[in-house]
Design a protein around this motif. Sequence first.
Motif, short mmCIF file in Angstrom:
data_model
loop_
_atom_site.label_atom_id
_atom_site.label_comp_id
_atom_site.label_asym_id
_atom_site.label_seq_id
_atom_site.Cartn_x
_atom_site.Cartn_y
_atom_site.Cartn_z
N ALA A 168 78.64 16.47 24.06
CA ALA A 168 79.37 17.61 23.49
C ALA A 168 78.39 18.58 22.85
O ALA A 168 77.36 18.19 22.31
N ARG A 169 78.76 19.85 22.89
CA ARG A 169 77.88 20.89 22.37
C ARG A 169 78.70 21.87 21.52
O ARG A 169 79.80 22.25 21.90
N SER A 170 78.16 22.24 20.35
CA SER A 170 78.77 23.27 19.52
C SER A 170 77.89 24.52 19.60
O SER A 170 76.88 24.54 20.32
N SER A 171 78.25 25.53 18.84
CA SER A 171 77.42 26.74 18.81
C SER A 171 76.05 26.48 18.22
O SER A 171 75.13 27.29 18.37
N ASP A 172 75.88 25.33 17.53
CA ASP A 172 74.59 24.97 16.93
C ASP A 172 73.77 24.04 17.81
O ASP A 172 72.67 23.64 17.43
#
Length: 388
Positions: A168-172
């Motif tokens: 999973a990837r966030s904006s950070d």
Amino acid sequence: MTTINPHQFFDLSREDPDSLTHFRSVLNDGQLFRYVEGDRESANTLIERHLAAYLHQEAAVAVANGTVGLRLALRAIGVEPGDRVLVSAYSFIACAMAIAAVGAVPVPLDMDTALTVDTAALESPGGPVAAVMIVHVQGHAVPVGRIRALCDQLGVPLIEDACQGLGARSSDGLAGQLADVAVTSFQQSKQIASGEGGLVAGSAEVVERVYRMADLGAVRHGGGLPDWDDERAIVGDNLRMTEMQAALVMDQADALEDTLARQRRHRVHLREAIGSDVPVLDSDMPEGDAGSHILFEALSESDAKDFCAALASRNVLARTVWKKTYLDYGLFRRNEPSGLFSDARPKKAIALAPRILSVPTSKYLTDSAVAAMAEAIVLNRHHLASER
């Protein structure tokens, strides 16, 4: 009414047997212990190298499960009995339990939104802090950039529990990427599943400590032989992963991007099918989610139960993610240091936990199953909160 085989949610038997090359190799040579005798490179070593690179960490070590990984990570970064460790209040009980298991005190971080952390306790800790543990929820990555910066200001290490968030990837960035120590799990319902198993990734120094603690404290020389006379040997435990588990993990690690793509595709199709009238709980970058689950907020705790029961009657799996925060379990109430949480109870997490619902969007779903899931969700949308 379309029916769904419940095993479509988590069913490794659907894998192409020809794709399980590492697993078949272990079965063929019968070397089930991680220290392989012969020419084959240990599957444990393969996944350690592979996932350290994937998580953008210097090194990694395979361990018996994710909970063990959290406990060893805490010890490896120097957390001691009596230390205060800030931890996401909205998380699986194993997170706080790992902290308590090393004699430290789990101090709750409240939610800001359903998928973000309130950083107030980090901005004004109200006491010494030894470490911070952030938990990624059901394939949704928590943005940790601000948390990373606050940890740096406090001079404390950050642990990311990516057990549910691998890929999973966030904006950070990627879940686990900004941590001093990242921990993941290979339990049944994860992106990569071997029934049990886990991995700790971080600096070479921290990983070496974890390795030794999980390997009976031994120092390993050429050929993998243990040396307990070496001055670096410690009193450790046997918390290794088997070769069969590691091989199964490695086969799935090779296919992880395909798994994520399939899960994300199912999740997109499900969202399209349920339409914009059904509110969904989103991360800050939905397209970066691992796609393993779609989340909803129920109107009330009883609505959450009714929603899950109604979907179950149509063979659609829906669950309350975590029915309560860790500090509301009798285990922690009985052992709470007097007054520790009285002034800082995580009110939002306590209110939301029994109402956050999860429906898995496994890579094994068929198009007809996705359609049946959407039908069941739409028919029961009256149990869901109208605001995201």
